[in-house]
Enzyme design. Sequence first.
Site: not given
Length: 293
Positions: A52, A96, A119
């Site tokens: 990322k 995460q 997300d």
Amino acid sequence: MVVLSGKEVANSKLEELKSKTQSFIEKYNRKPTLAVILVGEDPASQTYVASKKKACIKLGYGHKDYVLDKEVTQKELNSLVDALNEDNSVDGILVQMPLPKHLNEQEVIERIRSDKDVDGFHPINVGKLLIGLDCFVSCTPKGIMAILDYYHIETQSKNVVIIGRSNIVGKPMASLLIQKGRDATVTIAHSRTKNLKELTKSADILIAAIGRANFVTADMVKEDCVVIDVGINRVEDSSRKRGYRVVGDVDYQNVSAKVSAITPVPGGVGLMTIAMLMENTLESAIMHEEKDN
Ligand code: NAD
């Protein structure tokens, strides 16, 4: 048989984003910025976080990276999320997953402000997606839609079977496909589904998100089916330097010989997920600027 190359679609998306990012920077004199929080030292999570960051650098985004000790408390993690929520230079916040067992993942998901939830996991975004409103869409299902669009695969009136009912893949995938304009007839199968093979054989489009290597075999699909393989599974392979290779949920060799189109693993859906995260972050930055002006 067409190999649906996530690599090709992702590269084309990243090129588009790179040029849009340049325009954004020129217009607003700042970079779209993603904050990523990693808790602990899980090797798979470290790899995801590193890719990322790499994508942010490649596109010219700003990135803020936080690596927290695996013993961090919920309160400390929440405080960092609160600070990033308030930080106007941050457009997207990503924690995460999975988190160590003592931390409450849902609490963290709900703590992230929904307008920075790139997300697409916050209940506000999940709910908006279901009722067809503009929102951040979970990156993997969004990436699958981008692959279908790129290859002009029609979903209207098609029978789509999704194996897997997770909040990050199966459920948002179904929400996208049933919307007006997409018009698919969707069945979600899961671990308690009894007549799985009967269902999968009826699928015009089969989406496998199970997490079991080579689970979908050739006898489970009809000819001309389009197969989307979401799975990322490590299987031992002593011929590889690292001792394993990555395979999907679909027995690629035998299934690809029968169907009309299929995504490979690697080189399929996985690459789209990061490209869509980048797209969501830029969309967030644009939204924040437009709101402020
Ligand atoms: P999950 O573990 O949360 O869910 C798995 C689902 O499979 C569950 O809903 C379960 O009911 C179903 N399932 C398990 N056994 C089954 C069976 N015998 N028959 C029918 N259904 C069964 O998984 P997830 O987070 O959705 O991930 C699924 C896979 O996709 C994993 O391999 C994961 O690594 C991968 N994944 C890939 C990406 C990507 O970017 N490509 C993103 C997310 C997940």
